[in-house]
Design an enzyme around this catalytic site. Structure first.
Site, PDB file in Angstrom:
ATOM      1  N   SER A  96     -26.766  62.955 200.479  1.00 30.00           N
ATOM      2  CA  SER A  96     -26.226  62.718 199.138  1.00 30.00           C
ATOM      3  C   SER A  96     -27.084  61.787 198.295  1.00 30.00           C
ATOM      4  O   SER A  96     -26.919  61.718 197.082  1.00 30.00           O
ATOM      5  CB  SER A  96     -24.804  62.146 199.231  1.00 30.00           C
ATOM      6  OG  SER A  96     -24.818  60.830 199.750  1.00 30.00           O
ATOM      7  N   LYS A 108     -23.919  54.927 197.903  1.00 30.06           N
ATOM      8  CA  LYS A 108     -24.105  55.531 196.581  1.00 30.06           C
ATOM      9  C   LYS A 108     -24.794  54.522 195.668  1.00 30.06           C
ATOM     10  O   LYS A 108     -25.008  53.371 196.030  1.00 30.06           O
ATOM     11  CB  LYS A 108     -22.754  55.931 195.960  1.00 30.06           C
ATOM     12  CG  LYS A 108     -21.872  56.824 196.824  1.00 30.06           C
ATOM     13  CD  LYS A 108     -22.431  58.214 197.021  1.00 30.06           C
ATOM     14  CE  LYS A 108     -21.513  59.054 197.917  1.00 30.06           C
ATOM     15  NZ  LYS A 108     -22.140  60.354 198.286  1.00 30.06           N
TER      16      LYS A 108
END
Length: 250
Positions: A66, A139
């Site tokens: 990701s 993230k």
């Protein structure tokens, strides 16, 4: 009582106990002495490592794609745990955080035999292994408390407080977002997104949960600041301050 001028011989020491005598002889053995010193050094290093891991820095591995191309699968990263409790987070920082609830689903419990579990614990204590990495997420911080984050403007760019930004950290060919959103970040929370936007289950996809897709500060473990392994990928992680320098305060 001793008369003046009379010589008094040295006092006799109390005889050592048999146990003390044996210990002294045992300690004089060069190999035993070396082993004891080695145990003290390793024990001290382990205690210091545990203290550092608990209060300062910690290691994690990257289990998914990701954050490509910034972070590769199986990269090891070092995280500064003073963030955000002592050192504030900034836009662009890469953060590791615990699941705020419902992001990861139920992770399967892995059973290890006692020897493997002990080895995993020891490596984890020294920061070499990170057995709980799959229970955390990584993230990039896009929105700080109070920020108005929108996707996208007429040029297809993300805007923060009305200021469009160009994101050089995105994976090649990735758009800022395939999903439209318009959010204001609550106090004490953050809006986070993966660099590999088409393959990142981030804040955009969890607005149906109690957290509404935001990550509370209490879930943040710390800020990732370096890729430590493999050595060929070693690099300091950038938070791209120039990308966000023109973003006005909310």
């Amino acid at each position: 009582m001793t008369n003046l001028g009379q010589f008094e011989g040295p006092k006799r020491r109390a005889p050592r106990s048999p146990l003390a005598t044996k210990w002294r002889r045992f300690r004089k053995n060069v190999f035993v002495s070396l082993a004891i010193d080695l145990l003290v050094i390793v024990g001290t290093a382990l205690v210091l490592s545990l203290l550092i891991k608990t209060f300062l820095i910690r290691s994690f591995f990257i289990p998914s794609g990701s954050m490509l191309e910034t972070l590769q699968i199986d990269d090891r990263i070092i995280v500064n745990e003073l963030v955000p409790d002592i050192v504030p987070l900034n836009r662009g920082d890469i953060v590791v955080f615990k699941d705020p609830g419902g992001w990861l689903g139920l992770a399967p419990e892995i059973q290890l035999d006692p020897l493997s579990a002990a080895g995993e614990w020891l490596l984890s204590a020294f920061g070499i292994a990170a057995p709980d990495s799959s229970q955390h997420l990584v993230k990039r911080v896009i929105g700080l408390p109070g920020d108005h984050v929108v996707c996208c403007d007429v040029d297809g760019k993300l805007t923060i407080n009305g200021q469009p930004i160009t994101e050089p950290y995105l994976a090649p060919g990735a758009k800022p977002s395939e999903v439209e959103f318009d959010v204001v970040v609550p106090e004490g929370s953050f809006w986070v997104m993966g660099d590999n936007r088409p393959n990142s289950e981030d804040s955009r996809f969890h607005d149906d949960l109690p957290s509404k897709g935001f990550v509370g500060a209490e879930f943040v473990v710390g800020r990732a600041f370096v890729i430590s392994w493999p050595f060929s990928n070693f690099t300091w992680l950038d938070n791209y301050p120039d990308v966000f320098k023109d973003v006005p305060k909310p």
